[in-house]
Scaffold this motif. Structure first.
Motif, PDB file in Angstrom:
ATOM      1  N   ASN A   2      58.008  -0.385 187.057  1.00 24.39           N
ATOM      2  CA  ASN A   2      57.489   0.878 186.570  1.00 24.39           C
ATOM      3  C   ASN A   2      58.423   1.502 185.554  1.00 24.39           C
ATOM      4  OD1 ASN A   2      59.580   2.187 187.972  1.00 24.39           O
ATOM      5  ND2 ASN A   2      58.307   2.398 189.796  1.00 24.39           N
ATOM      6  N   LYS A   5      62.069   2.658 186.626  1.00 21.83           N
ATOM      7  CA  LYS A   5      62.956   1.533 186.919  1.00 21.83           C
ATOM      8  C   LYS A   5      63.349   0.782 185.652  1.00 21.83           C
ATOM      9  CE  LYS A   5      61.450   0.922 191.709  1.00 21.83           C
ATOM     10  NZ  LYS A   5      60.741   0.054 192.669  1.00 21.83           N
ATOM     11  N   ASP A 588      58.075   8.786 189.126  1.00 18.19           N
ATOM     12  CA  ASP A 588      57.782   7.863 190.223  1.00 18.19           C
ATOM     13  C   ASP A 588      57.476   8.619 191.511  1.00 18.19           C
ATOM     14  OD1 ASP A 588      58.130   5.642 188.648  1.00 18.19           O
ATOM     15  OD2 ASP A 588      60.229   5.352 189.193  1.00 18.19           O
ATOM     16  N   ASP A 593      54.138  13.594 189.435  1.00 16.84           N
ATOM     17  CA  ASP A 593      53.475  12.798 188.402  1.00 16.84           C
ATOM     18  C   ASP A 593      52.071  13.322 188.118  1.00 16.84           C
ATOM     19  OD1 ASP A 593      53.473  10.444 186.660  1.00 16.84           O
ATOM     20  OD2 ASP A 593      51.871   9.732 187.975  1.00 16.84           O
TER      21      ASP A 593
END
Length: 646
Positions: A2, A5, A588, A593
């Motif tokens: 993602n 990361k 995340d 989000d």
């Protein structure tokens, strides 16, 4: 992999690639946290060895040379300050003669030896939790919410060698020359005259990006901090910070309206605000600013607006599940008795502690009523129209022919609206006027226009409100826009003056800059940090409201345009549209989000602002308001429909 990361992986590569500066060195660490020790290792690089100790007594003060000692509390054992340094103070002082450096954090030691060593005197042994206080560093304001500090002052027995305060803690409320110092201003990082000793009286080794904002500000602090303390390479420290303590959110940089709506709907279903996924048990009000947890009280306008969002989105995009969630939320709220027998709609559920469940706010009731009439428009269910009519009758009862009401009252179950005075501030009426005009009946239209007439008689010299002027002007523009479209009266001149106000405060980033802070009392404040020159925008109390009003004016029929400055309308709408698309949060963490927080600093490009409005401060995510109205505007953008008119 993602997005977050991937970003961490790139930054970690930078850490590995950075070259060490200076000769090999050992950093001896007592206490702290595992994460901070990892941060030190990454910040020091391959030429720095990290050795850890459980007790100061075993640290090699007597033998080490050219080393750095980090003496920290046992945070992982629940200790937030150090015990008395005792004989270790003398050992550490002698170690300094061999080229060593020392950093001590949150020490409660006292006595001449310790004062000589640390250059500071602790006033008390009880840590103070940071709530309204701020860290001042390099003439800027950093927040360290949820941290704790020890009250201390700089002091040196040898006046020829004074200690230096590198940063301070204060309950100041402004920057850019508008500082409002409170009852204290204390150093939080003290440096000795020769820079070999640094003592911190705040838990800097427990950095938390969720509560210590702005991230870009702390990203500047820690390289300076470790360069002072250990001579660390600032570039390596920046890279290490991003790896060990990555920011938990960023801008989505979105450009697609449909994607914005989809992500906003996903936020509602994944963030945890719905108590049950199908809406049958209601929802929490907000992600609160001070803790980033949930405000678990059941709030009326949040329920009805979110219910309307799901129902409208379900109809617009052919999603029966969304429609079902919307009707479940609305039916839950009605079954809980949010609406009284007279038609008033409570601020919170009756079981909410204190008076909130027995209080009515005109603005909040207006939002709830907007939700009810739009639930009817989306579903055709008569129970929502019936509830909306009851609310309209309650508004008429409250205003009693005056065109204005008291703004709010308590004791709703005992006739608390009777005999109250009136307020002429537009913040209480914008949603009410949009709602009453949508009912389309003369008695409601007459009341809505009377309210606007009463406010027009005095505006802008209306009763002040505890936030910036942007809040008052944004609600005023909403009233004018809806009345311009729905009535036979022309408000073009007033609309244009209000558009000019917002054009004046439009930032190149697209948000509306906050006007100077107001400090009417100590309980609340707007989110601007100073005189307006810091260019912070308030999405909760300005931007989405202006967007609502502009979306109505973008769809004015030709015979209702009058002399409205449509070029200004289009320019402001385009700017806010692009801004809100860009700053929709990417994270995340599902709590964030797809949503929008309240305060955004357009100079640094980060959510940040004054966090003094407890709970609803800079980092609040309010359901119904920003997370409801913003997608509701965008989902109707390419149609002739609107949430704000029939």
């Amino acid at each position: 992999m993602n997005m977050m990361k991937q970003k961490q992986a790139v930054v970690f590569a930078l850490v590995l690639a950075a070259s060490a500066v200076g000769a090999a060195q050992t950093w001896y660490v007592r206490g702290g946290t595992e994460k901070f020790r990892a941060f030190l290792k990454a910040a020091g690089g391959p030429d720095v060895t990290i050795e850890t100790f459980a007790d100061m007594a075993y640290m090699p003060f007597d033998t080490a040379t050219n080393a750095v000692f980090f003496v920290l509390p046992d945070y992982e054992k629940g200790k937030c300050f150090l015990p008395d340094l005792g004989q270790n103070s003398v050992r550490a002082e002698k170690a300094l003669e061999r080229g060593n450096r020392l950093y001590v954090e949150n020490s409660i030691s006292s006595g001449a030896d310790t004062i000589r060593l640390l250059g500071a005197e602790v006033y008390g042994t009880k840590p103070v939790r940071i709530s309204q206080e701020y860290i001042e560093f390099n003439d800027d304001v950093l927040q360290a919410r949820l941290s704790s500090y020890l009250p201390a002052g700089t002091r040196s027995p040898n006046l020829r060698k004074p200690a230096k305060a590198v940063a301070s803690v204060s309950d100041c409320l402004g920057v850019h020359g508008v500082r409002k110092p409170g009852t204290h201003r204390l150093p939080v990082l003290v440096a000795s005259h020769d820079a070999k000793v640094h003592a911190a009286f705040i838990d800097f080794s427990r950095f938390d990006p969720h509560s210590m904002r702005p991230y870009v500000g702390w990203k500047a602090f820690y390289p300076d901090f470790l360069k002072r303390v250990a001579g660390a390479d600032p570039q390596r420290v920046v890279a290490a910070l991003a790896v060990t303590y990555p920011d938990f959110m960023g801008d989505s940089n979105g450009t697609d309206v449909k994607a914005l709506v989809q992500r906003a709907m996903a936020w509602h279903q994944k963030s945890g605000v719905l108590i049950a996924p199908d809406g049958t048990k209601g929802m929490y009000e907000a992600i609160v600013s001070d803790t980033l947890g949930y405000r678990k009280g059941l709030r009326g306008d949040c329920h009805f607006l979110t219910a309307a969002l799901f129902a409208c989105a379900g109809k617009r995009y052919g999603n029966a599940d969304w429609t079902r969630i919307g009707t479940n939320l609305a039916d839950f709220a009605l079954s809980r008795g949010f609406q009284t027998k007279e038609g008033f709609i409570r601020w919170f559920d009756r079981e909410y502690p204190g008076y909130a469940g027995h209080t009515v706010y005109s603005s909040d009731m207006g939002r709830s009523s907007l939700g009810l009439i739009n639930l009817y428009k989306a579903t055709g269910e008569e129970r929502y129209l019936s509830a909306a009519r009851k609310a309209a009758e309650a508004f008429l009862l409250w205003m009693d022919g005056r065109g204005l009401n008291s703004g709010h009252f308590d004791h709703v179950d005992d006739g608390g609206w009777k005999g109250r005075g009136t307020s002429d501030n537009p913040v209480f009426y914008a949603e009410m006027i949009s709602f009453l005009l949508q009912l389309g009946e003369k008695k409601y239209t007459d009341v809505a226009l009377l309210t606007l007439e009463k406010i027009n008689e005095k505006f802008p010299d209306v009763a002040p409100f505890g936030f910036s002027d942007n809040f008052t002007y944004s609600r005023y523009l909403m009233m004018l826009a809806c009345a311009q479209r729905a009535s036979d009266r022309d408000y073009s001149d007033r609309i244009n003056r209000t558009l000019a106000f917002f054009t004046k405060h439009l930032h190149p980033a697209g948000g509306i800059e906050e006007t100077p802070i107001r400090l009417i009392d100590d309980g609340e404040a707007g989110i601007g940090m100073g005189d307006g020159s810091d260019h912070i925008t308030d999405i909760l109390y300005c931007d989405y409201l202006v967007l609502n009003a502009l979306s109505v004016m973008m769809k004015l029929p030709e015979n209702r345009r009058g002399t409205v400055d449509l070029a200004a309308v289009r320019n402001l709408y385009a700017a806010l549209r692009a801004f809100l698309l860009k700053v929709q949060i990417a994270s995340d963490d599902p709590r964030f989000d797809g949503a929008w927080m309240r305060a955004y600093d357009m100079d640094i490009g980060e959510y940040y602002g004054l966090d003094k409005d407890t709970g609803w401060g800079a980092y609040c995510i309010e359901t119904g308001w920003v997370t409801g109205f913003i997608p509701l505007v965008f989902m109707y953008e390419d149609s002739g429909e609107s949430f704000f008119f029939r």
